[in-house]
Scaffold this motif. Structure first.
Motif, mmCIF file in Angstrom:
data_model
loop_
_atom_site.group_PDB
_atom_site.id
_atom_site.type_symbol
_atom_site.label_atom_id
_atom_site.label_comp_id
_atom_site.label_asym_id
_atom_site.label_seq_id
_atom_site.Cartn_x
_atom_site.Cartn_y
_atom_site.Cartn_z
ATOM 1 N N VAL A 116 0.874 -1.155 -0.137
ATOM 2 C CA VAL A 116 0.018 0.001 -0.015
ATOM 3 C C VAL A 116 0.877 1.217 -0.002
ATOM 4 O O VAL A 116 1.729 1.410 0.901
ATOM 5 N N LYS A 117 0.623 1.975 -1.040
ATOM 6 C CA LYS A 117 1.473 3.240 -1.220
ATOM 7 C C LYS A 117 0.299 4.426 -1.166
ATOM 8 O O LYS A 117 -0.808 4.156 -1.204
ATOM 9 N N LYS A 118 1.124 5.708 -1.106
ATOM 10 C CA LYS A 118 -0.182 6.892 -0.867
ATOM 11 C C LYS A 118 -1.152 6.880 -2.169
ATOM 12 O O LYS A 118 -2.441 6.963 -1.722
ATOM 13 N N GLU A 119 -0.726 6.640 -3.311
ATOM 14 C CA GLU A 119 -1.793 6.658 -4.471
ATOM 15 C C GLU A 119 -2.024 5.650 -5.221
ATOM 16 O O GLU A 119 -2.699 5.652 -6.077
ATOM 17 N N ILE A 122 0.701 -1.523 -4.869
ATOM 18 C CA ILE A 122 1.650 -2.429 -6.042
ATOM 19 C C ILE A 122 1.346 -4.239 -5.533
ATOM 20 O O ILE A 122 1.408 -4.465 -4.488
ATOM 21 N N LYS A 123 0.950 -4.773 -6.545
ATOM 22 C CA LYS A 123 0.617 -6.252 -6.447
ATOM 23 C C LYS A 123 1.539 -7.153 -7.002
ATOM 24 O O LYS A 123 2.033 -6.896 -7.996
ATOM 25 N N GLU A 139 0.987 -2.377 -10.928
ATOM 26 C CA GLU A 139 0.604 -1.143 -10.219
ATOM 27 C C GLU A 139 -1.208 -1.020 -10.188
ATOM 28 O O GLU A 139 -1.654 -1.126 -11.580
ATOM 29 N N VAL A 140 -1.916 -0.787 -9.121
ATOM 30 C CA VAL A 140 -3.332 -0.331 -9.447
ATOM 31 C C VAL A 140 -3.609 0.689 -8.512
ATOM 32 O O VAL A 140 -3.119 0.967 -7.476
ATOM 33 N N VAL A 146 -9.837 2.105 0.149
ATOM 34 C CA VAL A 146 -10.249 0.950 0.222
ATOM 35 C C VAL A 146 -9.326 -0.237 -0.477
ATOM 36 O O VAL A 146 -8.672 0.021 -1.609
ATOM 37 N N ILE A 147 -8.586 -1.012 0.220
ATOM 38 C CA ILE A 147 -7.764 -2.140 -0.336
ATOM 39 C C ILE A 147 -8.400 -3.509 -0.517
ATOM 40 O O ILE A 147 -7.751 -4.534 -1.187
#
Length: 181
Positions: A116-119, A122-123, A139-140, A146-147
């Protein structure tokens, strides 16, 4: 609405952090933080589908090896969520073991990791059958923190300050109806 979730601390308030959330009418559970999880049985660990790690200090992440040991050799997918650099942390944990015998297993564990990054998220994926080599990084974008969202829950993440990359999580149960026959 009566909750279909049952949350409980894994350890006493002075022990390593960890929370298990069981779905009452499903063989499914979520883990929030991976401190000392030795109090959980293998049966409980096998129900875990998603793991949310706030940060990778030892008291929040030492249980990774125990969870990996409980689920290894099974056809199962585990999804881990963590802060910035989390994919490298998981990769390092997996690189600490020798995987030369994985071809003897008929069933293969898959580990999906979401950083989880700010914007963006990364999966990445690690598969036992591939000796846990990093594959499929993408990248998504995500909105409102919401994750994870499925038919029964929504999990949000917020980036916190803890002198290391750190996340706070909220779990919301969606509206549902319980019918007692």
């Amino acid at each position: 609405m009566r909750s279909a979730l049952n949350a409980s601390l894994i350890n006493d308030p002075f022990g390593d952090p960890g929370l298990i959330v069981n779905f009452l009418f499903q063989k499914r559970a979520l883990l929030f933080d991976l401190g000392d999880i030795s109090a959980l049985s293998n049966a409980e660990l096998l129900k875990v589908s998603h793991v949310f790690v706030s940060h990778t200090h030892i008291d929040h992440f030492i249980g990774f090896d125990r969870l990996l040991r409980a689920v290894f050799g099974r056809e199962k997918t585990l999804t881990f969520f963590g802060p910035e650099n989390f994919i490298k942390n998981i990769e390092g944990k997996l690189a600490g073991f020798t995987w030369n015998l994985v071809d003897r297993y008929e069933e293969s564990l898959t580990i999906n990791v979401v950083e989880v990054k700010k914007e963006k998220l990364i999966k990445s994926t690690f598969r036992a059958i591939e000796k846990f080599r990093l594959t499929g990084e993408e990248e998504v974008d995500y909105e409102d923190g919401v994750i994870l969202e499925d038919s029964s829950i929504v999990v949000r993440a917020a980036i916190l300050e803890h002198r290391v990359p750190c996340l706070g999580f909220s779990l919301e149960e969606k509206l549902h109806v319980n019918i007692n026959k």
